[in-house]
Scaffold this motif. Structure first.
Motif, PDB file in Angstrom:
ATOM      1  N   ASP A   1      -5.210  -5.364  -6.626  1.00 46.26           N
ATOM      2  CA  ASP A   1      -4.359  -4.384  -5.951  1.00 46.26           C
ATOM      3  C   ASP A   1      -4.945  -3.880  -4.638  1.00 46.26           C
ATOM      4  OD1 ASP A   1      -2.579  -4.575  -8.040  1.00 46.26           O
ATOM      5  OD2 ASP A   1      -3.392  -2.865  -9.130  1.00 46.26           O
ATOM      6  N   SER A   2      -6.248  -4.057  -4.424  1.00 44.54           N
ATOM      7  CA  SER A   2      -6.884  -3.585  -3.180  1.00 44.54           C
ATOM      8  C   SER A   2      -6.688  -4.549  -2.020  1.00 44.54           C
ATOM      9  CB  SER A   2      -8.376  -3.355  -3.415  1.00 44.54           C
ATOM     10  OG  SER A   2      -9.004  -4.549  -3.843  1.00 44.54           O
ATOM     11  N   ILE A   3      -6.079  -5.710  -2.267  1.00 47.86           N
ATOM     12  CA  ILE A   3      -5.797  -6.686  -1.219  1.00 47.86           C
ATOM     13  C   ILE A   3      -4.323  -6.595  -0.841  1.00 47.86           C
ATOM     14  CG2 ILE A   3      -5.882  -9.098  -0.550  1.00 47.86           C
ATOM     15  CD1 ILE A   3      -8.616  -7.857  -1.136  1.00 47.86           C
ATOM     16  N   VAL A   4      -4.051  -6.355   0.442  1.00 47.09           N
ATOM     17  CA  VAL A   4      -2.669  -6.271   0.912  1.00 47.09           C
ATOM     18  C   VAL A   4      -2.368  -7.474   1.789  1.00 47.09           C
ATOM     19  CG1 VAL A   4      -2.670  -3.760   0.792  1.00 47.09           C
ATOM     20  CG2 VAL A   4      -3.282  -4.884   2.936  1.00 47.09           C
ATOM     21  N   GLN A   5      -1.081  -7.731   1.995  1.00 53.72           N
ATOM     22  CA  GLN A   5      -0.665  -8.921   2.733  1.00 53.72           C
ATOM     23  C   GLN A   5      -0.343  -8.659   4.193  1.00 53.72           C
ATOM     24  OE1 GLN A   5      -0.946 -11.894   1.150  1.00 53.72           O
ATOM     25  NE2 GLN A   5      -1.745 -10.592  -0.489  1.00 53.72           N
ATOM     26  N   SER A   6      -0.224  -7.388   4.572  1.00 56.78           N
ATOM     27  CA  SER A   6       0.124  -7.074   5.959  1.00 56.78           C
ATOM     28  C   SER A   6      -0.305  -5.654   6.293  1.00 56.78           C
ATOM     29  CB  SER A   6       1.633  -7.212   6.175  1.00 56.78           C
ATOM     30  OG  SER A   6       2.330  -6.196   5.458  1.00 56.78           O
ATOM     31  N   ASP A   7      -0.364  -5.357   7.593  1.00 60.77           N
ATOM     32  CA  ASP A   7      -0.677  -3.998   8.028  1.00 60.77           C
ATOM     33  C   ASP A   7       0.386  -3.012   7.547  1.00 60.77           C
ATOM     34  OD1 ASP A   7      -3.110  -4.356   9.360  1.00 60.77           O
ATOM     35  OD2 ASP A   7      -2.133  -4.982  11.209  1.00 60.77           O
ATOM     36  N   THR A   8       1.634  -3.447   7.568  1.00 56.96           N
ATOM     37  CA  THR A   8       2.727  -2.575   7.123  1.00 56.96           C
ATOM     38  C   THR A   8       2.543  -2.184   5.671  1.00 56.96           C
ATOM     39  OG1 THR A   8       4.262  -3.583   8.701  1.00 56.96           O
ATOM     40  CG2 THR A   8       5.221  -2.381   6.850  1.00 56.96           C
ATOM     41  N   GLU A   9       2.214  -3.156   4.825  1.00 55.79           N
ATOM     42  CA  GLU A   9       1.975  -2.869   3.411  1.00 55.79           C
ATOM     43  C   GLU A   9       0.788  -1.933   3.243  1.00 55.79           C
ATOM     44  OE1 GLU A   9       0.648  -5.108  -0.753  1.00 55.79           O
ATOM     45  OE2 GLU A   9       1.198  -6.307   1.001  1.00 55.79           O
ATOM     46  N   GLY A  10      -0.271  -2.153   4.034  1.00 56.65           N
ATOM     47  CA  GLY A  10      -1.449  -1.303   3.938  1.00 56.65           C
ATOM     48  C   GLY A  10      -1.135   0.136   4.281  1.00 56.65           C
ATOM     49  N   ALA A  11      -0.385   0.352   5.376  1.00 62.33           N
ATOM     50  CA  ALA A  11      -0.031   1.711   5.790  1.00 62.33           C
ATOM     51  C   ALA A  11       0.856   2.397   4.760  1.00 62.33           C
ATOM     52  CB  ALA A  11       0.659   1.668   7.147  1.00 62.33           C
ATOM     53  N   ARG A  12       1.821   1.662   4.214  1.00 64.51           N
ATOM     54  CA  ARG A  12       2.710   2.233   3.201  1.00 64.51           C
ATOM     55  C   ARG A  12       1.930   2.668   1.960  1.00 64.51           C
ATOM     56  NH1 ARG A  12       7.509  -2.305   3.494  1.00 64.51           N
ATOM     57  NH2 ARG A  12       8.609  -1.476   5.325  1.00 64.51           N
ATOM     58  N   LYS A  13       0.967   1.851   1.589  1.00 59.21           N
ATOM     59  CA  LYS A  13       0.180   2.170   0.407  1.00 59.21           C
ATOM     60  C   LYS A  13      -0.677   3.408   0.643  1.00 59.21           C
ATOM     61  CE  LYS A  13      -1.637  -0.584  -3.365  1.00 59.21           C
ATOM     62  NZ  LYS A  13      -1.935  -1.962  -3.798  1.00 59.21           N
ATOM     63  N   VAL A  14      -1.249   3.514   1.839  1.00 60.90           N
ATOM     64  CA  VAL A  14      -2.054   4.687   2.178  1.00 60.90           C
ATOM     65  C   VAL A  14      -1.192   5.951   2.127  1.00 60.90           C
ATOM     66  CG1 VAL A  14      -3.370   5.825   4.007  1.00 60.90           C
ATOM     67  CG2 VAL A  14      -3.729   3.394   3.550  1.00 60.90           C
ATOM     68  N   LEU A  15       0.027   5.856   2.618  1.00 63.56           N
ATOM     69  CA  LEU A  15       0.940   7.005   2.601  1.00 63.56           C
ATOM     70  C   LEU A  15       1.313   7.416   1.172  1.00 63.56           C
ATOM     71  CD1 LEU A  15       3.400   6.157   5.518  1.00 63.56           C
ATOM     72  CD2 LEU A  15       1.952   8.197   5.354  1.00 63.56           C
TER      73      LEU A  15
END
Length: 298
Positions: free
Chosen positions: A205-219
């Motif tokens: 779960d700590s690996i994301v596929q894109s910057d967009t996914e990473g930002a959404r997860k942080v939010l």
């Protein structure tokens, strides 16, 4: 990734030895090429030279920004930074290309069994592609099995975090790029080692596929995302303070397009890229996609 500083100049051409086919890690004992760019059958890093292809096979992972894949149902063609760059390379070199979308592949770290299967780097090693259309970080592991073109740009690795949560002890770190994860793994810095262990413990779960996914997860909760500048600054600005950027940088890296190891295509494309930098096409292209800050040397 979001490149910040354009690095190409004719001064780089001397460093990279394009006139004689020498790479950045040129071994003077490995033999030499002919002055006209043709193959003389010499060994390059322990392997035979690969001739320039008549059609460049390009693999790329669509990311919605640098490369937007064609959509047959919508009637839209391939587009983005990569496509504009490839079209310019085709016009300058006279060599056509075939771009293949490969969302099934990872960027490229060696597998536990020692293979590179399932990665963009592996596609070069297995002679499935001639050029990778991705802004791959140059590192020693990759450089050992493929050849990189002159660096296009540099980026800084930074931390994007949830401003409401902060960087507390319970935060789960996220990452996308394999090369950045390798950087954390081999670092001697205790903080970076702790972040690496945190990411490892949180897999997959700590690996994301894109910057967009990473930002959404942080939010969405107690997460922090390690990614390339200037995306953290852009994301923080667009969310009205809901996201924050940790001051400073974890490291600075070069990014480039790779080709098969020993490929004479490297010499040809290096010259093309340097020409595109000199005639100001590359600065204009970077600016078109919001990659604005440039630096040239004499």
């Amino acid at each position: 990734m979001f490149p910040l500083v354009l690095l190409l100049s004719w001064a780089d051409a001397h460093y990279y030895g394009h006139a004689h086919g020498h790479g950045p890690y040129y071994n003077p004992h490995s033999g030499g090429g002919s002055d006209n760019g043709g193959s003389s059958g010499y060994a390059y890093n322990g392997c035979q030279t690969v001739p320039v292809p008549r059609n460049i096979r390009v693999f790329a992972i669509p990311d919605g920004f640098l490369y937007v894949a064609a959509n047959a149902s919508a009637g839209t063609p391939d587009s983005g930074f990569l496509v504009d760059l490839l079209n310019a390379i085709k016009q300058q070199s006279g060599i056509p290309y075939t771009l293949t979308s490969r969302p099934d592949l990872k960027f490229g770290n060696v597998n536990p069994d020692g293979t590179w299967d399932g990665t963009l780097i592996g596609a070069l090693i297995n002679d499935e592609a001639d050029l990778i259309g991705a802004d791959l970080t140059i590192n020693a592991e990759r450089e050992a099995v493929v050849d990189f073109l002159v660096p296009l740009a540099t980026y800084s690795l930074q931390i994007l975090y949830n401003a409401q949560k902060g960087l507390n002890n319970g935060v789960q770190y996220l990452i996308r790029d394999d090369a950045d994860l390798t950087f954390l793994k081999i670092s001697k810095n205790s903080t970076l080692q702790a972040i690496y262990r945190n990411i490892l413990a949180g897999m997959p779960d700590s690996i994301v596929q894109s910057d967009t996914e990473g930002a959404r997860k942080v939010l969405s909760g107690n997460f922090a995302y390690l990614t390339d500048s200037p995306f953290p600054q852009l994301a923080a600005a667009q969310t009205g303070g809901l996201l924050g950027v940790q001051p400073g940088t974890l490291g600075n890296f070069l990014i480039s397009l790779p080709v098969q190891q020993g490929s004479l295509l490297r010499e040809k494309l290096n010259i093309v890229l340097l020409e595109l930098a000199e005639n100001r096409f590359l600065p204009a292209l970077f600016s078109k996609y919001g990659l604005v800050q440039f630096s040239t040397t004499n």
